[in-house]
Design a protein around this motif. Structure first.
Motif, PDB file in Angstrom:
ATOM      1  N   THR A 131       0.833  -1.240   0.096  1.00  0.00           N
ATOM      2  CA  THR A 131       0.032  -0.138   0.120  1.00  0.00           C
ATOM      3  C   THR A 131       0.867   1.116  -0.033  1.00  0.00           C
ATOM      4  N   GLU A 133       0.427   3.593   2.036  1.00  0.00           N
ATOM      5  CA  GLU A 133       0.812   3.911   3.538  1.00  0.00           C
ATOM      6  C   GLU A 133       2.298   3.141   3.702  1.00  0.00           C
ATOM      7  N   LYS A 134       2.174   1.917   3.434  1.00  0.00           N
ATOM      8  CA  LYS A 134       3.322   1.228   3.901  1.00  0.00           C
ATOM      9  C   LYS A 134       4.468   1.809   3.064  1.00  0.00           C
ATOM     10  N   SER A 139       0.144   7.079   7.949  1.00  0.00           N
ATOM     11  CA  SER A 139      -1.041   6.939   7.868  1.00  0.00           C
ATOM     12  C   SER A 139      -1.874   7.018   6.811  1.00  0.00           C
ATOM     13  N   ARG A 140      -2.879   6.278   6.686  1.00  0.00           N
ATOM     14  CA  ARG A 140      -3.922   6.515   5.512  1.00  0.00           C
ATOM     15  C   ARG A 140      -4.376   7.889   5.227  1.00  0.00           C
ATOM     16  N   GLU A 141      -4.755   8.689   6.505  1.00  0.00           N
ATOM     17  CA  GLU A 141      -5.066  10.191   6.228  1.00  0.00           C
ATOM     18  C   GLU A 141      -4.051  10.932   5.933  1.00  0.00           C
ATOM     19  N   CYS A 143      -1.213  10.161   3.979  1.00  0.00           N
ATOM     20  CA  CYS A 143      -1.215   9.939   2.495  1.00  0.00           C
ATOM     21  C   CYS A 143      -2.247  10.611   1.582  1.00  0.00           C
ATOM     22  N   TYR A 144      -3.504  10.553   1.943  1.00  0.00           N
ATOM     23  CA  TYR A 144      -4.573  11.261   1.238  1.00  0.00           C
ATOM     24  C   TYR A 144      -4.345  12.739   1.220  1.00  0.00           C
ATOM     25  N   GLU A 176      -9.208   6.360  -3.190  1.00  0.00           N
ATOM     26  CA  GLU A 176      -9.133   4.884  -3.523  1.00  0.00           C
ATOM     27  C   GLU A 176      -9.167   4.868  -5.019  1.00  0.00           C
TER      28      GLU A 176
END
Length: 233
Positions: A131, A133-134, A139-141, A143-144, A176
């Motif tokens: 991903t 994120e990885k 974190s996902r947030e 990255c977004y 996504e």
């Protein structure tokens, strides 16, 4: 890591034997016997098999669409078989990670080609998909937020090219839907123009932005997290 490109071609026919649809799939096959490499090769083998299954059996497939149009127009203007060819556009490795970009063009008879793009980032040690994120260590947030800011900057570079509400659409976009792959120096994020409808003028097929990454001497290949990701100016 070395690889070769594998290719398979399949023709789909109407009831009367007419070639409706020609599909060509290409994907990378990586050299090596390590468990992770074998799993990555199996991933793309499964990708190929699933594509063939969908085109053969799925009632919503492009092949089925070609069949329905052929049945309606074979006596009054069938423009010829449809073709779609996937190609391996870019393969890049950084440490244990490999990034694969696949592009295709769908041609419906004599109409203009329709572009399509898929990208996959995999771990050559575990064989698992990676991903964003990885890869970034965020974190996902986070990255977004990086993606939204990068696209906002991209839109502001040429304000006359994009619709006035393009920034609002970016803010409301499901992250996504944003595809990505990495190169030697950056993560490249892309959106299909046909999906976004951001451009006021027809230009490239994809709206791209780049997250520049600082290299570090480690197997990961990128310095992720700790503020080392920057948007391209």
């Amino acid at each position: 890591v070395t690889y070769q490109v594998k290719t398979v071609q399949e023709n789909f026919h109407a009831e009367d034997g007419t070639v409706l649809y020609q599909l060509q799939l290409s994907w990378p096959y990586f050299a090596g016997k390590a468990g992770g490499v074998l799993q990555v090769n199996r991933f793309f083998e499964d990708w190929k098999n699933e594509k063939l299954r969908i085109y053969e059996a799925d009632g919503d497939s492009i092949r089925q669409a070609a069949l329905e149009i052929y049945r309606e127009s074979k006596d009054s203007g069938w423009t010829g078989s449809w073709t779609e060819r996937y190609r391996v556009s870019r393969v890049c490795t950084k440490g244990q990670y490999v990034s694969v970009l696949l592009d295709s063009d769908l041609k419906e008879g004599n109409l203009k080609k329709i572009p399509h793009r898929e990208s996959y980032v995999l771990d050559l040690e575990s064989g698992q998909q990676v991903t964003l994120e990885k890869l970034l260590g965020k974190s996902r947030e986070e990255c977004y937020q990086l993606l939204q800011e990068a696209y906002r900057d991209k839109l502001r570079e040429n304000p006359g090219v994009y619709y006035a509400d393009a920034e609002e659409k970016i803010a409301a976009l499901n992250p996504e839907k944003i595809g990505w792959y990495f190169t030697e120096t950056a993560i490249v994020c892309y959106l299909a123009v046909s999906y976004t409808h951001f451009r006021a003028h027809e230009t490239d097929s994809y709206l791209e932005c780049r997250l520049l990454l600082e290299k570090k001497k480690s197997r990961e290949g990128y310095r992720a997290g700790n503020g080392q990701v920057t948007r391209e100016k």
